[in-house]
Design an enzyme around this catalytic site. Structure first.
Site, PDB file in Angstrom:
ATOM      1  N   ASP A 174       5.214   3.875   1.228  1.00  0.00           N
ATOM      2  CA  ASP A 174       4.454   2.870   1.966  1.00  0.00           C
ATOM      3  C   ASP A 174       3.097   2.632   1.316  1.00  0.00           C
ATOM      4  OD1 ASP A 174       6.177   2.146   4.071  1.00  0.00           O
ATOM      5  OD2 ASP A 174       5.673   3.943   5.184  1.00  0.00           O
ATOM      6  N   THR A 175       2.413   3.722   1.005  1.00  0.00           N
ATOM      7  CA  THR A 175       1.076   3.603   0.430  1.00  0.00           C
ATOM      8  C   THR A 175       1.118   2.917  -0.927  1.00  0.00           C
ATOM      9  OG1 THR A 175       0.419   5.625   1.591  1.00  0.00           O
ATOM     10  CG2 THR A 175      -0.972   4.902  -0.234  1.00  0.00           C
TER      11      THR A 175
END
Length: 411
Positions: A174-175
């Site tokens: 996600d990051t």
């Protein structure tokens, strides 16, 4: 809660953030950190699920929201209603960037696809973050980071060979998708400087992870090599591992370069190992990594972790401990670099979190405030930014398109 003034190279840029959870909002966090006005659009009543994620502080309320939503403004808007969709169109017409991380096709079903929004605002940059991208046979699949990290190649090489794959203790996919999305915004802005037009930035989680996998694909293509799980070291890279100290802690030492390896041998009082035929060059050390690690472990077990760190630092050998958050907050280098800062909560307290990165010498970013209360900026944005009069705002509240109450700023 009152925010400090925006600063940074993105000051003056307006970003509309529709995404929820981590990937899209992390892109928004980066934009806000460097000065952009980020208007976070949340569903009325429930808000972004991130408000409930993570571990709580002493008051029992989760704090992750205050990190990922720092420096943003919050408005509530029901995008499933036609009136809400129209408000979003009005916002998009004023914006430079729109971030969304719904499942592909959702925005189009609402009449809010890029073709529709760019017709209103040709300069709009639309950032679309998803698990598998905007096209291809998997595009419409639900794509959380855990699955996309696995399919992007990360899980197969994470952990030990005799155990199932493990995940990093963070939502790394996600990051990384958020970071790639932010980089895509900067690239699209540069294109817009020249062309005057915006475009779509398509940042998928699986490709963001794939992007991290170095030469894995090329090694397979060229020689049929498939990387596998190898514990705390990398195949063919030695010495580079976690080594046990006398006080029970593990010390990470990286000496996988000839000159550095020689300094390690001298620091251990075993200079003869530097010229030993089994360890004399990079390939030899890679072939005999297990035996070399055993020799180094025999030495580290006789010394405390602090002693090892001091000796390695004196010798110019990369070394460190596996820090926890407590270690980071106590470390003198972290303090000197202001890598962790405290952000005032408006009630006489503060919350520690990581600072803005990267550091810019001439136009640094900054954290303006903790994550906003749900809907705290709805009235201001609709009135001041869009010019809606009191009656129209009241009608939207009555129909449930926007929320009617602002929650506590500590939620």
């Amino acid at each position: 809660m009152t925010q400090t003034e925006a600063r940074g190279p993105l000051k003056g840029l307006r970003v509309i953030e529709l995404g929820q959870l981590i990937a899209g909002p992390f892109c928004g966090q980066l934009m806000a950190d460097f000065g952009a006005e980020v208007i976070k659009v949340e569903p009325p009543e429930t808000g972004d699920a991130m408000r409930q994620w993570g571990r709580p502080g002493e008051d029992g309320k989760p704090v992750w929201w205050h990190v990922i939503a720092r420096g943003k403004r919050s408005i509530t808007l029901d995008l499933r209603q036609e009136e809400g969709q129209q408000v979003l169109r009005d916002l998009a017409a004023t914006a430079d960037v729109l971030i969304e991380n719904f499942r592909p096709g959702t925005m189009e079903r609402w009449g809010l696809g890029y073709d529709s929004l760019s017709a209103l605002n040709p300069r709009l940059i639309m950032v679309r973050v998803s698990g598998f991208g905007q096209d291809g046979p998997y595009a419409t699949r639900a794509g959380f980071a855990s699955v996309c990290e696995a399919m992007g190649g990360l899980r197969a090489i994470s952990g030990y060979p005799d155990r199932p794959p493990v995940r990093v203790g963070l939502s790394l996919g996600d990051t990384m998708a958020g970071i790639n999305a932010a980089m895509g915004v900067l690239l699209a802005l540069q294109h817009r400087h020249a062309s005057g037009r915006g475009q779509v930035v398509d940042s998928s989680i699986f490709e963001s992870v794939l992007h991290l996998t170095e030469s894995m694909v090329a090694e397979f293509d060229a020689g049929g090599h498939i990387r596998t799980r190898n514990g705390s070291s990398l195949p063919g890279i030695a010495p580079s591992n976690a080594y046990p100290a006398a006080d029970g802690r593990d010390v990470i030492i990286g000496a996988n370069q000839n000159s550095v390896y020689r300094r390690l041998c001298e620091a251990m009082g075993q200079p003869e190992l530097a010229d030993h035929p089994d360890y004399a060059d990079h390939r030899a050390r890679g072939r005999n990594a297990e035996a070399l690690d055993a020799l180094i472990s025999d030495w580290t077990r006789k010394h405390t972790a602090d002693e090892i760190v001091e000796r390695m630092n004196d010798a110019g050998v990369p070394v460190g401990l596996a820090y926890t958050a407590r270690d980071m907050m106590d470390d003198a280098h972290f303090k000197a670099r202001e890598a962790i800062l405290r952000v005032a909560d408006g009630k006489g307290g503060s919350l520690a979190m990581q600072n803005v990165f990267p550091r810019l010498s001439a136009s640094p970013g900054g954290v303006r405030g903790l994550g906003p209360a749900l809907g705290q900026d709805t009235q201001t944005v609709l009135s001041d930014t869009l010019g809606y009069d009191h009656d129209r705002v009241a009608a939207l509240a009555k129909s449930g398109v926007i929320g009617t109450e602002v929650e506590s700023s500590t939620t």
